[in-house]
Design an enzyme around this catalytic site. Structure first.
Site: not given
Length: 219
Positions: A7, A32, A34, A36, A65, A67, A136, A174
């Site tokens: 990540s 990966h 993330d 947000m 991913h 979020m 998660m 994760d």
């Protein structure tokens, strides 16, 4: 054999390009990413410009991913900027099925995920639609947390359901996975392990050597 998905949330952004190249040299195939938004989770990370920038220099599989509240708004743009897979939160969508269908229409892989406090049954109605279920194992939005042991029951449940119903989705986990608990996590049926600090903290090549040894022993 299970795969590791480093990540970049834990990467040194001053050296992001060179660190990604080092991952490639150590046989990493999945990155990966993330995203947000400061709404679905308190933190804000990075978005389309970062993905677009690293896409130009990397052939890794971009596991994005989101979020993000109502991620349907951004799916086409993330695909345009290089996402190979988009995972959405069951809690973040007004219409989960329509959002997953939107991802599938872009010709990339789609995934669904759920927060630690959300019952695993929340994703069951969508298992036939998705390529991956992300469990998660920490609260989303922050790196460096400890794995919540109870979330491993979701992995076991999903692995059993997948076998019983002959489904093809992969299981990803994760949060809080490190060299000490990696073997147990893999042994439960996880296909893709997201790891941040366990890969990026210290010497990446040395960390990857340890990771590969543990995963080989557990598979």
């Amino acid at each position: 054999m299970s795969q590791i998905a480093p990540s970049i949330l834990a990467a040194d952004f001053n050296r992001l390009g060179s660190q990604i190249r080092e991952l490639e040299e150590n046989d990493v195939r999945i990155l990966h990413i993330d995203v947000m938004d400061g709404m679905f989770v308190p933190s804000i990370s990075f978005g389309m410009p970062v993905i677009s920038s690293i896409r130009k220099e990397s052939k890794l599989f971009f596991d994005v991913h989101l979020m993000v509240k109502e991620p349907m708004r951004y799916i086409e743009e993330f695909v345009k900027d290089g996402a190979d897979s988009i995972t959405i939160h069951v809690e973040a969508c007004e219409d989960v099925r329509a959002t997953l269908q939107k991802v599938k229409e872009q010709g990339i892989q789609c995934g669904i995920t759920l927060n630690p406090e959300t019952p695993v049954e929340a994703v069951v109605p969508y298992l036939e639609m998705v390529d991956m279920v992300l469990v998660m194992s920490v609260h989303p939005g922050f790196g460096g947390q400890k794995l919540i042991p109870e979330t491993l029951k979701k992995v076991e449940y999903l692995a059993g359901l997948r076998e019983d119903q002959n489904l093809g989705f992969k299981i990803e986990i994760d949060g809080g996975v490190n060299h000490k608990n990696l073997g147990e996590v893999v042994s439960l049926g996880v296909d893709i392990v997201v790891a941040g600090t366990a890969v990026f903290r210290g010497d990446i090549t040395e960390n990857m050597k340890i990771v590969k040894e543990v995963m080989a022993d557990a598979s």
